[in-house]
Every structure is written in structure tokens, then in C-alpha cells.
Design a protein around this motif. Structure first.
Motif, short mmCIF file in Angstrom:
data_model
loop_
_atom_site.label_atom_id
_atom_site.label_comp_id
_atom_site.label_asym_id
_atom_site.label_seq_id
_atom_site.Cartn_x
_atom_site.Cartn_y
_atom_site.Cartn_z
N LEU A 1 0.84 -1.24 -0.09
CA LEU A 1 0.04 -0.09 -0.11
C LEU A 1 0.88 1.41 -0.15
N ALA A 2 1.89 1.25 0.84
CA ALA A 2 2.67 2.29 0.87
C ALA A 2 3.53 2.61 -0.48
N ALA A 3 3.97 1.50 -1.20
CA ALA A 3 4.34 1.74 -2.51
C ALA A 3 3.45 2.22 -3.66
N ARG A 4 2.18 1.69 -3.41
CA ARG A 4 1.15 2.28 -4.20
C ARG A 4 1.07 3.95 -4.18
N MET A 5 0.92 4.20 -2.79
CA MET A 5 0.96 5.51 -2.48
C MET A 5 2.20 6.42 -2.78
N GLY A 6 3.07 5.98 -3.40
CA GLY A 6 4.15 6.41 -3.56
C GLY A 6 5.37 6.84 -2.51
N ASN A 7 4.91 6.13 -1.55
CA ASN A 7 6.11 6.25 -0.19
C ASN A 7 6.87 5.12 -0.34
N SER A 8 8.02 5.28 -1.19
CA SER A 8 9.08 4.49 -1.21
C SER A 8 9.98 3.89 -0.07
N PRO A 9 10.24 5.18 0.70
CA PRO A 9 11.02 4.60 1.92
C PRO A 9 10.30 3.71 2.82
N VAL A 10 9.23 4.15 3.08
CA VAL A 10 8.35 3.42 4.12
C VAL A 10 8.02 1.84 3.59
N ALA A 11 7.83 1.79 2.17
CA ALA A 11 7.57 0.54 1.46
C ALA A 11 8.87 -0.36 1.70
N GLY B 1 9.46 -8.31 -4.23
CA GLY B 1 9.17 -8.33 -5.74
C GLY B 1 7.97 -7.31 -6.07
N THR B 2 6.70 -7.46 -5.43
CA THR B 2 5.80 -6.34 -5.86
C THR B 2 5.95 -4.90 -5.32
N VAL B 3 6.80 -4.75 -4.22
CA VAL B 3 7.04 -3.31 -3.97
C VAL B 3 8.06 -2.76 -5.09
N GLU B 4 8.89 -3.56 -5.37
CA GLU B 4 10.12 -3.23 -6.39
C GLU B 4 9.68 -2.96 -7.70
N HIS B 5 8.39 -3.94 -8.00
CA HIS B 5 7.89 -3.76 -9.30
C HIS B 5 7.15 -2.50 -9.38
N ILE B 6 6.37 -2.20 -8.38
CA ILE B 6 5.38 -0.87 -8.20
C ILE B 6 6.33 0.36 -8.31
N LEU B 7 7.48 0.20 -7.69
CA LEU B 7 8.44 1.41 -7.52
C LEU B 7 9.29 1.64 -8.73
N GLY C 1 -9.23 7.89 -4.05
CA GLY C 1 -9.46 9.40 -3.94
C GLY C 1 -8.89 10.27 -5.15
N PRO C 2 -9.44 11.38 -5.15
CA PRO C 2 -9.27 12.20 -6.13
C PRO C 2 -7.75 12.69 -6.53
N GLU C 3 -6.95 12.77 -5.49
CA GLU C 3 -5.72 13.19 -5.52
C GLU C 3 -4.50 12.22 -5.65
N HIS C 4 -4.98 10.86 -5.79
CA HIS C 4 -3.89 9.87 -5.71
C HIS C 4 -3.26 9.94 -7.32
N ARG C 5 -1.98 9.45 -7.34
CA ARG C 5 -1.26 9.49 -8.68
C ARG C 5 -2.06 8.84 -9.64
N LEU C 6 -2.60 7.67 -9.74
CA LEU C 6 -3.28 6.89 -10.46
C LEU C 6 -4.56 7.72 -11.14
N THR C 7 -5.25 8.15 -10.25
CA THR C 7 -6.54 9.11 -10.40
C THR C 7 -6.05 10.30 -11.33
N ARG C 8 -5.08 10.99 -11.02
CA ARG C 8 -4.60 12.14 -11.55
C ARG C 8 -4.03 11.48 -12.91
N GLU C 9 -3.43 10.38 -13.18
CA GLU C 9 -2.94 10.04 -14.61
C GLU C 9 -4.20 9.69 -15.41
N ASN C 10 -5.11 9.07 -14.83
CA ASN C 10 -6.25 8.75 -15.49
C ASN C 10 -7.17 10.26 -15.96
N ARG C 11 -7.09 11.20 -14.91
CA ARG C 11 -7.69 12.50 -15.39
C ARG C 11 -7.08 13.03 -16.70
N ALA C 12 -5.72 12.90 -16.56
CA ALA C 12 -4.92 13.60 -17.61
C ALA C 12 -5.13 12.76 -18.71
#
Length: 231
Positions: free
Chosen positions: A7-17, A45-51, A198-209
Motif C-alpha cells: 500500500l505504501a508503494a502504491r501511494m508513492g512512499n518508497s522509503p516506508v514501503a 518483488g511487488t514493492v520493487e515492481h510498483i516502484l 481518492g481524487p488526488e492519488h497519482r493513478l487518479t490524476r494520471e487517468n484524469r490527464a
């Protein structure tokens, strides 16, 4: 811990992930538990893949598949093999080599009992092979069928990915009706990510763009407004 790391990786928090999954992996190694080790290796593997570090992820997926086989955990092994396939496809353009890895992955999924969700995840990857071979009709059908499974399983993230993937495939096929359907699919993907992240997540913003870019010629005013919101 592995779930939290993902979840941390998907939220873009690589240090915590990375810190979280590395700690889980260290504990699993110390416990000498093959199932726990397989889960932790797959998590790494999943964390590194996401990142975006697919080369490193591929090695962890391979180790996870080996540990899962030792633990007689067929479903876990299949998911790790799918991760391997995804990463291999990201670094190779050799379609015959990719097909060989895909056959191994299909065997792993079948050996895990043919779980519908696993089959749908695999189908997403097989659709890329179809597209590489120019078989867009088959690729689109695979993705559409997979999305039905994801929606039924309430897997909004994969439902969104499958919608965008189908839109891309329709762009490449460019048959009558594909442009209109592609726009509908991108709207659907945006709905899934907004609902799940949520509306401000990276994936949401990418799909909005992505949606805004598709509206440039159809609805310039709306498109410009969407881009302004993203700025």
C-alpha cells in the motif's frame, strides 16, 4: 507488513514501503518458514515492481516462486510467476521467448486450480502478447473478460488498469467505434481509481490527464478545464 508495504508503494512512499517489506523479509528468513519466506519475497518483488525496479523485482519473484513450490503454495507460486512474466515482458521484445515464459506461467496458474482471479490477471499479460502479434481482436476480448472478473471481485485497481488497457488496444486497432468506446473506458477507469484511491492519488490524476487528452478534439473546453485542475 507485506500488505502495508504494498500500500505504501502504491501511494508513492518508497522509503516506508522498502523499510517495511525488508523488515518482513528479514523476519521470514530468520524464522526458516518457507511459506512465510515465499510471501515476503513476493511482497518484496511487488514493492520493487510498483516502484519501477522491475529487474530487481523479477529476481525476487523467481525466489518467491521457488519458496512457494517448496511450501506447496500453488496460488502464491502462480502469482510470483505472473510477476516474473510481467517483468520479463518489460525488458524483452523477443515474442517467442515471452511466449515460452507465458506457457510456464499458464502451467503455474492451472496447477493452482485455475482460480478465476489468477486467470484474469494472467489474461491481462497474454493480451499484450496478442497485441505484439497484431491480434487486437483477441487481445481486447481477453481484457474485457478479465475486467468482468475484477469488477465482480471488487478489485478496482485492476478494473481501472484493464479499462485503460482496452482503450489503448482499441486505439491501436482503430476500428469503427473504437474511439468512442475508448473514451467510455477511460471515464470508467477514472471512476474506479477515484472510488478506490481518492481524487488526488497519482493513478487518479494520471487517468484524469488521460481523459483530458482524449477530450482535446471532442470537447476542448472541458479538456482545458481538466488540465487546469491538474496543474
Amino acid at each position: 507488513d507485506v500488505t502495508l508495504a504494498t500500500l505504501a508503494a502504491r501511494m508513492g512512499n518508497s522509503p516506508v514501503a522498502r523499510q517495511t517489506v525488508d523488515a518482513a523479509l528479514e523476519r521470514a528468513r530468520a524464522a526458516n518458514d518457507q511459506l512465510g519466506l515465499a510471501m515476503a519475497l513476493q511482497g518484496k518483488g511487488t514493492v520493487e515492481h510498483i516502484l519501477g525496479n522491475c529487474e530487481k523485482a523479477e529476481a525476487f519473484y523467481a525466489d518467491s516462486a521457488t519458496a512457494a513450490e517448496s511450501a506447496s503454495a500453488g496460488g502464491l507460486r502462480a502469482m510470483s510467476k505472473i510477476g516474473q512474466l510481467e517483468c520479463f515482458m518489460g525488458r524483452s521484445s523477443d515474442i517467442e521467448a515471452i511466449r515460452a515464459v507465458a506457457r510456464q506461467t499458464e502451467a503455474a496458474v492451472a496447477g493452482a486450480g485455475g482460480d478465476n482471479h489468477l486467470k484474469a490477471v494472467l489474461a491481462m499479460n497474454l493480451s499484450r502478447i496478442d497485441a505484439m502479434a497484431g491480434d487486437y481482436d483477441h487481445a481486447i476480448q481477453r481484457v474485457a473478460d478479465a475486467r468482468k472478473v475484477f469488477i465482480e471481485a471488487k478489485d478496482g485497481r485492476r478494473a481501472a488498469v484493464s479499462a485503460v488497457t482496452e482503450a489503448d488496444l482499441r486505439d491501436q486497432r482503430n476500428a469503427p467505434g473504437d474511439t468512442t468506446r475508448g473514451l467510455e473506458l477511460v471515464r470508467e477507469a477514472l471512476t474506479h481509481t477515484e472510488t478506490m484511491f481518492g481524487p488526488e492519488h497519482r493513478l487518479t490524476r494520471e487517468n484524469r490527464a488521460f481523459l483530458a487528452s482524449r477530450l482535446l478534439t471532442r470537447d476542448p473546453e472541458t479538456s482545458r478545464a481538466m488540465f487546469a485542475e491538474l496543474a
